[in-house]
Design an enzyme around this catalytic site. Structure first.
Site, PDB file in Angstrom:
ATOM      1  N   TYR A   1      -2.121  -5.385  -3.262  1.00  0.00           N
ATOM      2  CA  TYR A   1      -3.286  -5.922  -2.552  1.00  0.00           C
ATOM      3  C   TYR A   1      -4.285  -6.482  -3.568  1.00  0.00           C
ATOM      4  CZ  TYR A   1      -6.950  -6.256   0.990  1.00  0.00           C
ATOM      5  OH  TYR A   1      -7.913  -6.728   1.852  1.00  0.00           O
TER       6      TYR A   1
ATOM      7  N   GLY B   1      -9.076  -7.833  14.328  1.00  0.00           N
ATOM      8  CA  GLY B   1      -9.941  -7.760  13.141  1.00  0.00           C
ATOM      9  C   GLY B   1     -10.761  -9.002  12.859  1.00  0.00           C
TER      10      GLY B   1
END
Lengths: 258, 277
Positions: free
Chosen positions: A153, A16
């Site tokens: 998150y 990523g």
């Protein structure tokens, strides 16, 4: 090249944004060490970039000195640290999240980022010309726009913005020439997102939903985010500290969903 | 990109691009002009000053052939048409627009004159609007030529993010630039126009504008001498000093380049950590 002579650390560098940033920093002349848990993926990154992999879990506080000692011993210095490792695994809504899920996400995203900043500062203080360097923390646009089904998150990505500001002010107070900044990406087309798309019931609709979040109607590429990290890691940004740079194709410039 | 240039950065990273910088003769504007030229761009700069003054002549001679000057007032629609004609005639394209021209205004809110208020709004807000309105059509065409599109860079300030006592007019004008920029970023994105728009938020930068402002504070008895204000500002900035204009130009360059291709509607704060504390 802009980063010639610099030594960089990237956490969560096996895939990523992390892997993309390893590549970009190396391409600009930096010598790069990256961490993660997936040794097989790491091998590919090493082969593609010439960077060095050091298996390490950002939440393992006891193992941090070994990592930074290795960097200073083998590379002589640390100039750039990118606190990138993150997870949303185990996350849920505030009503449903388990303690295990909460602790996992808070551990990696928040405590892991704190440990990265802490040990980066300690290592940068040992640079030959005194405390110098640039630390970049990967937050998210979700620091400003929360997701109902990802409470941990959202909370941790907001928390690391405060971490960055506190660390930047601390470094200033101490007279360290160490800058600390956050990036707040929108949706980035990583392998993880591609897997989510492919694994969904209707990949085309899922992809369109991700792409539709930005008014640009596309996701960011890993390379676009890595370019911002490189800028913040370079001496170009030498007056930038304590800042949060949004890179989201205007997703949060207006009212989301409008 | 090539094997010799794997990042696509190259020695000069804006070759073939055309940039326009308002307020380009001094301070942050001049630093942007110099940086864009160093990156291989062609630059048109505007300012209020007669090009025949010693300072303007020397500066323009030093900038060289890739730079050209148009004397223009950013508050004048007629002047903007003249700037557009000059850019169209000389280059036929525009990839980067830096709306930098600005003034400050300080004083107790009850003491501000209507004239002073209108003047700062005209320069700092109307000037940005007119620059954007004038050049959107040309930038829409030119933006398709470059990866990441054309780039509008509006110079706001940390005073567009946080308030300060007796800075009401400047605060209001810079806050307006911040939100204006977000709106046009959304509009261009939604209309698939290849133009990005972002705002820069400098902290205290050593420019003629800052030095003049400091002198006024000295004249009004706030400090004994300008250097005292520089020292005070440095001490209150986590990085421990004020900024050099070249450091703002570094950010403008990043926004002008394809490296910032996913950044639009964003705020780049360059303040040495001032607003983090």
């Amino acid at each position: 090249m802009r980063l010639e002579g610099k030594v960089a650390l990237v956490t969560g560098g096996t895939s990523g944004i992390g892997a993309g940033t390893v590549g970009r920093l190396a391409a600009e002349g930096a010598r790069v060490v990256f961490t993660g848990s997936n040794a097989a993926a790491a091998e590919q990154v090493c082969a593609a970039t010439g960077a060095r992999f050091h298996k390490h879990d950002v939440t393992d506080a006891a193992a941090w000195p070994e990592l930074t000692d290795m960097i200073l011993a083998d590379f002589g210095r640390l100039d750039i640290a990118f606190a990138n490792a993150g997870t949303e695994s185990g996350d849920a809504s505030v009503e449903d999240i388990t303690m295990d899920g909460w602790n996992k996400v808070v551990g990696v995203n928040q405590t892991g980022a704190m440990l990265t900043v802490q040990h980066a500062i300690r290592a940068m203080k040992r640079n030959a010309q005194g405390p110098t360097g640039a630390i970049v923390v990967n937050s998210s646009m979700n620091a400003h726009r929360a997701m109902g089904n990802f409470v941990a998150y959202s909370v941790t990505k907001a928390a690391v913005v405060a971490l960055v500001k506190s660390a930047a002010v601390h470094c200033g107070n101490q007279g360290y020439a160490i800058r600390v900044n956050a990036i707040l990406p929108g949706v980035v087309e990583t392998a993880m997102i591609r897997n989510i798309i492919e694994g969904s019931g209707d990949p085309a609709a899922t992809r369109a939903a991700y792409e539709g979040m930005s008014p640009l109607k596309r996701m960011a590429s890993v390379e676009e985010v890595a370019a911002l990290v490189a800028w913040l890691g370079s001496d170009e940004s030498r007056f930038v500290s304590g800042s949060e740079y949004v890179i989201d194709g205007a997703t949060t410039a207006g009212m989301m969903g409008v | 990109m090539s094997a010799l240039d794997p990042t696509g950065l190259g020695a000069q990273r804006l070759p073939g691009r055309v940039a326009l910088v308002t307020g380009g003769l001094r301070g942050i504007g001049l630093a942007c002009v110099e940086r864009f030229l160093a990156e291989g761009a062609e630059v048109v700069l505007t300012d209020l000053e007669d090009p025949g003054t010693d300072y303007a002549t020397e500066t323009l001679d030093r900038l060289g052939q890739a730079a050209s000057y148009v004397q223009a007032n950013v508050t004048s629609e007629d002047d903007w048409q003249a700037v557009r004609d000059a850019v169209a005639e000389r280059h036929g394209r525009l990839h980067v627009l830096v709306n930098n021209a600005g003034i400050d205004l300080t004083g107790a809110v009850a003491s501000l004159s209507m004239e002073g208020w209108r003047k700062i709004m005209a320069i700092n807000v109307d000037g940005v609007f007119l620059g954007v309105r004038t050049f959107v059509p040309l930038m829409e065409q030119s933006g398709a030529e470059v990866r990441g599109g054309a780039s509008i860079i509006n110079v706001s300030s940390i005073m567009g993010l946080v308030g300060m006592s007796e800075v009401a007019g400047y605060n209001a004008s810079k806050g307006a630039v911040r939100m204006f920029t977000k709106s046009i970023a959304l509009e261009f994105a939604e209309k698939r126009m290849p133009i990005r728009a972002n705002s820069l938020h400098p902290g205290f930068v050593v420019t003629p504008l800052l030095q003049a402002g400091f002198q006024r504070w000295v004249d009004s008895g706030v400090a004994d001498k300008p250097q005292d204000l520089v020292d005070m500002g440095s001490q209150k900035t986590p990085i421990g000093r004020l900024a050099d204009p070249s450091e703002l130009a570094g950010a403008a360059f990043f926004l002008a380049s394809s490296d910032s291709s996913y950044m639009t509607g964003a705020e780049l704060v360059i303040d040495g950590g001032w607003t983090a504390q």
